[in-house]
Design an enzyme around this catalytic site. Structure first.
Site, PDB file in Angstrom:
ATOM      1  N   ARG A 194       0.826  -1.214   0.000  1.00  0.00           N
ATOM      2  CA  ARG A 194       0.000   0.000   0.000  1.00  0.00           C
ATOM      3  C   ARG A 194       0.857   1.259   0.000  1.00  0.00           C
ATOM      4  O   ARG A 194       0.620   2.186  -0.779  1.00  0.00           O
ATOM      5  CB  ARG A 194      -0.962   0.024   1.190  1.00  0.00           C
ATOM      6  CG  ARG A 194      -2.069  -1.005   1.087  1.00  0.00           C
ATOM      7  CD  ARG A 194      -2.921  -1.009   2.324  1.00  0.00           C
ATOM      8  NE  ARG A 194      -2.087  -1.330   3.484  1.00  0.00           N
ATOM      9  CZ  ARG A 194      -2.394  -1.058   4.737  1.00  0.00           C
ATOM     10  NH1 ARG A 194      -3.518  -0.450   5.035  1.00  0.00           N
ATOM     11  NH2 ARG A 194      -1.595  -1.387   5.716  1.00  0.00           N
TER      12      ARG A 194
ATOM     13  N   ASN B  37      -6.056  -2.636   1.894  1.00  0.00           N
ATOM     14  CA  ASN B  37      -6.036  -4.097   2.014  1.00  0.00           C
ATOM     15  C   ASN B  37      -7.471  -4.597   2.117  1.00  0.00           C
ATOM     16  O   ASN B  37      -8.317  -3.947   2.733  1.00  0.00           O
ATOM     17  CB  ASN B  37      -5.283  -4.538   3.269  1.00  0.00           C
ATOM     18  CG  ASN B  37      -3.784  -4.415   3.135  1.00  0.00           C
ATOM     19  OD1 ASN B  37      -3.245  -4.315   2.037  1.00  0.00           O
ATOM     20  ND2 ASN B  37      -3.091  -4.423   4.259  1.00  0.00           N
TER      21      ASN B  37
END
Length: 91
Positions: free
Chosen positions: A19, A37
């Protein structure tokens, strides 16, 4: 041409700074949107920007950061909404 992509990345993509690195790349490519996520171990990305820059992020996602193992990248091209001001990590 400005486009929007909905990207789902599968494999070993959580716990490897996917990320954070996606956010760095998205900012490098002047993209807006978010990355998060999912509970099923995938990473989900929504991004908007110039088509060639969005494609650069899609291509980067196929490998990801060091430590990631990407088994699949699904991309859905959508109509751009212009709803984002920045690119961020979300939860």
């Amino acid at each position: 041409m400005v486009v929007r992509a909905h990207i789902l990345v599968s494999g070993v993509v959580q716990g490897v700074f996917f990320r954070h690195n996606t956010m760095i790349k998205a900012n490098e490519f002047n993209l807006k949107g978010w990355v998060r996520n999912l509970r099923d171990s995938r990473v989900e990305i929504i991004c908007e920007g110039k088509k060639d820059e969005v494609q650069k992020l899609v291509d980067w996602c196929k490998k990801g950061p060091k430590g990631a193992y990407v088994s699949n990248v699904d991309v859905t091209w959508e109509d751009c909404t212009g709803e984002f001001d920045t690119f961020r990590v979300t939860y």
